[in-house]
Design an enzyme around this catalytic site. Structure first.
Site, PDB file in Angstrom:
ATOM      1  N   TRP A 192      28.448  45.689  40.354  1.00 34.71           N
ATOM      2  CA  TRP A 192      29.309  45.194  39.284  1.00 34.71           C
ATOM      3  C   TRP A 192      29.235  46.177  38.112  1.00 34.71           C
ATOM      4  O   TRP A 192      28.152  46.647  37.750  1.00 34.71           O
ATOM      5  CB  TRP A 192      28.856  43.793  38.839  1.00 34.71           C
ATOM      6  CG  TRP A 192      29.645  43.309  37.666  1.00 34.71           C
ATOM      7  CD1 TRP A 192      30.898  42.791  37.679  1.00 34.71           C
ATOM      8  CD2 TRP A 192      29.240  43.350  36.295  1.00 34.71           C
ATOM      9  NE1 TRP A 192      31.302  42.508  36.398  1.00 34.71           N
ATOM     10  CE2 TRP A 192      30.305  42.841  35.523  1.00 34.71           C
ATOM     11  CE3 TRP A 192      28.078  43.776  35.638  1.00 34.71           C
ATOM     12  CZ2 TRP A 192      30.253  42.730  34.142  1.00 34.71           C
ATOM     13  CZ3 TRP A 192      28.026  43.675  34.255  1.00 34.71           C
ATOM     14  CH2 TRP A 192      29.108  43.149  33.523  1.00 34.71           C
ATOM     15  N   ARG A 436      27.813  32.337  39.800  1.00 35.49           N
ATOM     16  CA  ARG A 436      28.538  32.060  38.554  1.00 35.49           C
ATOM     17  C   ARG A 436      28.900  30.573  38.484  1.00 35.49           C
ATOM     18  O   ARG A 436      29.996  30.215  38.102  1.00 35.49           O
ATOM     19  CB  ARG A 436      29.796  32.929  38.458  1.00 35.49           C
ATOM     20  CG  ARG A 436      30.175  33.230  37.017  1.00 35.49           C
ATOM     21  CD  ARG A 436      31.530  33.875  36.883  1.00 35.49           C
ATOM     22  NE  ARG A 436      31.750  34.282  35.509  1.00 35.49           N
ATOM     23  CZ  ARG A 436      32.929  34.346  34.924  1.00 35.49           C
ATOM     24  NH1 ARG A 436      34.023  34.051  35.587  1.00 35.49           N
ATOM     25  NH2 ARG A 436      33.029  34.740  33.683  1.00 35.49           N
ATOM     26  N   LYS A 469      47.098  37.288  36.294  1.00 41.77           N
ATOM     27  CA  LYS A 469      45.849  37.945  36.722  1.00 41.77           C
ATOM     28  C   LYS A 469      45.150  36.975  37.666  1.00 41.77           C
ATOM     29  O   LYS A 469      44.715  35.901  37.256  1.00 41.77           O
ATOM     30  CB  LYS A 469      44.987  38.239  35.493  1.00 41.77           C
ATOM     31  CG  LYS A 469      43.637  38.869  35.809  1.00 41.77           C
ATOM     32  CD  LYS A 469      42.933  39.230  34.501  1.00 41.77           C
ATOM     33  CE  LYS A 469      41.503  39.672  34.701  1.00 41.77           C
ATOM     34  NZ  LYS A 469      40.811  39.824  33.399  1.00 41.77           N
ATOM     35  N   TRP A 470      45.068  37.352  38.940  1.00 47.55           N
ATOM     36  CA  TRP A 470      44.518  36.483  39.993  1.00 47.55           C
ATOM     37  C   TRP A 470      43.087  36.932  40.255  1.00 47.55           C
ATOM     38  O   TRP A 470      42.861  37.957  40.872  1.00 47.55           O
ATOM     39  CB  TRP A 470      45.372  36.622  41.248  1.00 47.55           C
ATOM     40  CG  TRP A 470      44.970  35.804  42.434  1.00 47.55           C
ATOM     41  CD1 TRP A 470      43.743  35.724  43.006  1.00 47.55           C
ATOM     42  CD2 TRP A 470      45.813  34.955  43.222  1.00 47.55           C
ATOM     43  NE1 TRP A 470      43.753  34.896  44.088  1.00 47.55           N
ATOM     44  CE2 TRP A 470      45.022  34.404  44.250  1.00 47.55           C
ATOM     45  CE3 TRP A 470      47.161  34.613  43.173  1.00 47.55           C
ATOM     46  CZ2 TRP A 470      45.532  33.547  45.220  1.00 47.55           C
ATOM     47  CZ3 TRP A 470      47.667  33.756  44.143  1.00 47.55           C
ATOM     48  CH2 TRP A 470      46.864  33.221  45.150  1.00 47.55           C
ATOM     49  N   ASP A 471      42.137  36.128  39.800  1.00 44.52           N
ATOM     50  CA  ASP A 471      40.729  36.535  39.857  1.00 44.52           C
ATOM     51  C   ASP A 471      40.017  35.899  41.047  1.00 44.52           C
ATOM     52  O   ASP A 471      40.498  34.928  41.642  1.00 44.52           O
ATOM     53  CB  ASP A 471      40.058  36.124  38.534  1.00 44.52           C
ATOM     54  CG  ASP A 471      38.920  37.057  38.140  1.00 44.52           C
ATOM     55  OD1 ASP A 471      38.420  37.797  39.006  1.00 44.52           O
ATOM     56  OD2 ASP A 471      38.538  37.033  36.953  1.00 44.52           O
ATOM     57  N   MET A 472      38.852  36.408  41.362  1.00 48.56           N
ATOM     58  CA  MET A 472      38.012  35.881  42.448  1.00 48.56           C
ATOM     59  C   MET A 472      36.590  36.344  42.123  1.00 48.56           C
ATOM     60  O   MET A 472      36.273  37.496  42.300  1.00 48.56           O
ATOM     61  CB  MET A 472      38.490  36.479  43.779  1.00 48.56           C
ATOM     62  CG  MET A 472      37.936  35.851  45.021  1.00 48.56           C
ATOM     63  SD  MET A 472      36.241  36.272  45.391  1.00 48.56           S
ATOM     64  CE  MET A 472      36.362  37.972  45.908  1.00 48.56           C
ATOM     65  N   ASP A 541      35.019  45.542  35.491  1.00 50.87           N
ATOM     66  CA  ASP A 541      34.808  44.895  34.186  1.00 50.87           C
ATOM     67  C   ASP A 541      34.246  45.885  33.173  1.00 50.87           C
ATOM     68  O   ASP A 541      34.051  45.530  32.012  1.00 50.87           O
ATOM     69  CB  ASP A 541      33.836  43.720  34.336  1.00 50.87           C
ATOM     70  CG  ASP A 541      34.544  42.448  34.762  1.00 50.87           C
ATOM     71  OD1 ASP A 541      35.771  42.375  34.606  1.00 50.87           O
ATOM     72  OD2 ASP A 541      33.868  41.539  35.259  1.00 50.87           O
TER      73      ASP A 541
HETATM   74  C1  GLA Z   1      36.007  38.210  35.672  1.00 55.74           C
HETATM   75  C2  GLA Z   1      37.049  39.258  35.327  1.00 55.74           C
HETATM   76  C3  GLA Z   1      37.137  39.402  33.827  1.00 55.74           C
HETATM   77  C4  GLA Z   1      37.474  38.067  33.210  1.00 55.74           C
HETATM   78  C5  GLA Z   1      36.459  37.027  33.625  1.00 55.74           C
HETATM   79  C6  GLA Z   1      36.860  35.637  33.173  1.00 55.74           C
HETATM   80  O1  GLA Z   1      34.738  38.648  35.355  1.00 55.74           O
HETATM   81  O2  GLA Z   1      36.759  40.454  35.943  1.00 55.74           O
HETATM   82  O3  GLA Z   1      38.100  40.354  33.485  1.00 55.74           O
HETATM   83  O4  GLA Z   1      38.762  37.680  33.604  1.00 55.74           O
HETATM   84  O5  GLA Z   1      36.300  36.983  35.030  1.00 55.74           O
HETATM   85  O6  GLA Z   1      35.932  34.694  33.528  1.00 55.74           O
END
Ligand code: GLA
Length: 724
Positions: A192, A436, A469-472, A541
């Site tokens: 990360w 998380r 923004k589609w996060d995982m 990030d």
């Molecule tokens: C992840 C994404 C970040 C942000 C956070 C929000 O870590 O990479 O850019 O969107 O989630 O919880």
């Protein structure tokens, strides 16, 4: 005809103007690799090892056996080395003796069912059917060759043509046996906030490779590997790249055998994988891309980038300028309300930004990362007028509106979890291991996907979004589905990814005008599978400019700048504590899909004026920065400088960026040779108005000013002009 079959030599030849891929049928039966590299007209019999033409005695373990041959599709049968495919028959035994049955040459290429894959416009494909006569099991190998990029696409389809069930235990996508092992081997590894760093070592006899068993392509590894000839550089030598169009667990490996044949394979991770096939059923592997360059590593990257731009990314934004955005994450994290967001948006208007993105924290009662994933209803404590009201106000300011979602996840503290505790991936009796503070929805299940598609599309509609923004944000362990029988539990990893793709297909199809960006705790799912649905992905990030130079450098081995989300953030940087000049943060981020991620309301007016100037510049340079040909000039990996340039396809425009890490006392200005320009053209530096010949810039160089202070950058925007 980019694919030919010569019946007299039983040779298949796939080619374009620059590359040949040749294999033949040994003894009329076994596909044996002959050549992958620079274009040749043919390879004559007398040059090919005799045994690969007539394996007279393929069934004894002597020198003419399958164990010694460079097989296109090895199956652990007569070949004792690592195999590409392994099946278990109803008998519990597992031979698979594949021999040629038929072939077909077709225009375009077949689609791969629920899996994403490159489009085949202008391409030709070879469908080669091999069959095991005893069991009836067939393997259909698909090879596609492109005229416009030096990439061969490969995949395999395993068909149970027998009369009893079989279990597929291993199903890789491609295998290439190289003669000799005189290569260096590169993979991308990291963690990360420091994803995709290239690591290179010599190939040695035995096994080497990289893989992910995390249910995603991951931040730790990448579905990519590269073999390079000894001494290859960015511009010279041979490079062979392998990349996979897949977002789940994968394996990419090279096995150097007793005769120094180097067997390179890539595909789905065999750990935690098996697939039951009833008679008549088939299993389709993901698609692998095999990229050859005789112009060094840079040539390989440019071919991959062409593949992405011409055949992978799709939709309105695939070749279009991307909106310049402001994202509130690093500006506010979870602590915002409507007024705070609007003050940020008003400042964004002053800064001449296009798009306002609301990140995590707008739904359920999510004040931190301990709750609410799955509860995709507006938090009216923070947004009294809901998403709809906020979006309306943002739009009224003249900005587009974007929204963060994490559809694949569920928080144990959520209404969704309380209603459906069995909807997450879990193993009964064992702890539900959180990461998380969240669990992963079991997307192999139809009802779970239908629910998620419903609530997410409802949120996107009421928010009237222009961008998503589609996060995982976590990887998967404790694999188990409440919905699958015991003999199909090992199918969950792949079924889950097919479910993710199904959701992405259904949701993106409903919003053809919306720009989608994928994300996975930073760059944890930065792969070609994702790019088929979403043309850009949050690269990492880590927004520190110097770390970004390194991460974007590694990422660019396969991916063009148009795929890499890159933002200017605050200093001291939130991930490293480092301070870098605003100008350098901007120059680095411009080599990706550009945006800001900081509290603009805290910046003085002079910074806002500078940002306005950056934005004007980015809009002008975006076509060449995002879609031009990339040349990496200086590597920041272990070095003190980073430099790269993008050149428009017609070579009339170029942008060059140079960054110094540490200032070193008593330095002189340096010379840096450019690349990819037209030596006969004259280029003007847009900022200074000075003109230079393309030959001068490439064969003599430009002056890089010695730095005064750390993390200084220089950028040149060059445009061809008529010589006066
Ligand atoms: C992840 C994404 C970040 C942000 C956070 C929000 O870590 O990479 O850019 O969107 O989630 O919880």
């Amino acid at each position: 005809m980019p694919i030919t079959y010569d019946g007299s030599t039983q040779c298949f030849h796939l080619f374009n103007d620059r590359v040949s891929y040749i294999f033949r049928l040994a003894g009329g039966k076994y596909p044996i690799h002959v050549h992958w590299g620079r274009r040749v007209r043919r390879v004559r019999d007398e040059l090919i090892e005799r045994r690969t033409i007539w394996p007279e005695d393929a069934f004894s373990l002597n020198e003419t056996a399958l164990d010694f041959l460079p097989l296109e599709c090895p199956t652990y049968t007569g070949d004792l080395r690592e195999g590409m495919i392994h099946v278990i028959h109803a008998s519990g035994m597992s031979p698979l003796l594949l021999a040629y049955e038929s072939h077909e040459i077709v225009e375009d290429k077949p689609s791969l069912g629920g899996l994403p894959s490159a489009r085949g416009e202008g391409a030709q494909s070879l469908l080669l059917t091999l069959r095991d006569e005893v069991s009836g099991v067939a393997v259909e190998l698909c090879y596609t060759v492109y005229a416009d990029t030096d990439v061969i696409a490969r995949s395999a389809r395993i068909v149970n043509g027998g009369s009893t069930d079989i279990v597929v235990n291993k199903a890789l996508s491609a295998c290439v046996d190289f003669e000799g092992c005189d290569y260096d081997f590169t993979t991308l590894c990291g963690a990360w906030a420091r994803e995709r760093r290239p690591y290179t070592r010599p190939l040695v006899p035995g096994d080497q490779g990289t893989s992910s068993a995390r249910g995603a392509s991951s931040v730790q590894t990448s579905p990519f590997m590269m073999l390079t000839s000894k001494g290859a550089t960015e511009t010279e030598g041979e490079a062979y790249g392998f990349a996979l169009c897949y977002s789940g667990g994968f394996e990419a490996s090279v096995h150097v055998d007793h005769h120094y044949i180097s067997r390179a394979m890539i595909g789905i991770q065999p750990f935690n994988f098996s697939w039951k096939l009833a008679p008549g059923e088939a299993f389709q592997t993901p698609e692998a891309y095999l990229c050859y360059s005789c112009e060094g590593i840079g040539g390989m990257s440019r071919s991959f980038h062409r593949l992405v731009h011409s055949h992978i990314t799709t939709g309105k934004y695939a070749r279009a300028p991307r909106p310049l955005l402001i994202n509130n994450w690093e500006a506010t994290y979870f602590a915002f309300d409507e007024e705070k967001l609007l003050s940020l948006a008003r400042r964004a208007v002053e800064a001449d930004i296009d798009l306002f993105v609301l990140d995590d924290g707008w739904f359920g009662h999510r004040d931190d990362d301990h709750s609410s994933l799955g509860d995709w209803f507006d938090d009216t404590r923070k947004l009294p007028n809901g998403l709809a009201g906020l979006s309306e106000k943002i739009h009224a300011l003249g900005l587009k509106f974007g929204l963060w979602v994490e559809p694949e996840m569920i928080s144990p503290d959520s209404e969704l979890y309380r209603a459906h505790p069995d909807w997450c991936i879990h193993v009964p009796g064992y702890p539900r291991i959180e990461s998380r503070n969240q669990l992963v929805l079991d997307l192999s299940r139809d009802e779970v996907r239908d629910h998620v598609v419903g609530v997410i599309t409802a949120a996107l509609r009421r928010a009237n979004v222009d961008y998503v923004k589609w996060d995982m944000n976590r990887f998967i362990t404790m694999w188990g589905s409440a919905d699958l029988p015991a003999d199909r539990q090992q199918e969950l990893g792949h079924r889950h990814i097919l479910g993710v793709y199904d959701m992405m297909r259904r949701i993106t199809a409903q919003f053809p005008d919306v720009l989608f960006e994928s994300c996975a705790g930073g760059g944890g799912r930065f792969d070609l599978g994702m790019m088929c649905f979403m043309p850009q992905a949050w690269c990492t990030d880590d927004t520190d400019a110097w770390m970004r130079c390194q991460i974007q450098h590694g990422t660019s081995l396969v991916f063009p700048a148009s795929c890499m989300g890159a933002h200017v953030s605050a200093v001291p940087n939130h991930q490293t504590g480092r301070s870098t000049p605003l100008r350098t943060r901007a120059a680095v981020a411009m080599n990706g899909t550009y945006g800001y991620e900081l509290d603009l309301t805290k910046l003085p007016d002079e910074d806002i004026a500078e940002i306005r100037a950056f934005n004007k510049r980015v809009r002008e340079m975006q076509p060449v920065l995002l879609y031009g040909d990339l040349y990496r000039l200086r590597s920041p990996i272990g070095g003190n400088e980073a430099a790269w340039m993008s050149v428009s396809p017609d070579k009339r425009e170029a942008v060059v960026t140079h960054v110094f890490a540490q200032a070193i006392p008593n330095m002189k200005d340096g010379l840096m040779r450019l690349a990819g320009l037209d030596e006969t053209l004259t280029y003007q530096d847009i900022d200074t108005g000075k003109t230079y010949g393309g030959d001068e810039l490439m064969y003599y160089g430009i002056r890089v000013t010695k730095p005064w202070g750390d993390y200084m950058s220089q950028q040149w925007f060059l445009r061809a002009v008529k010589e006066d």
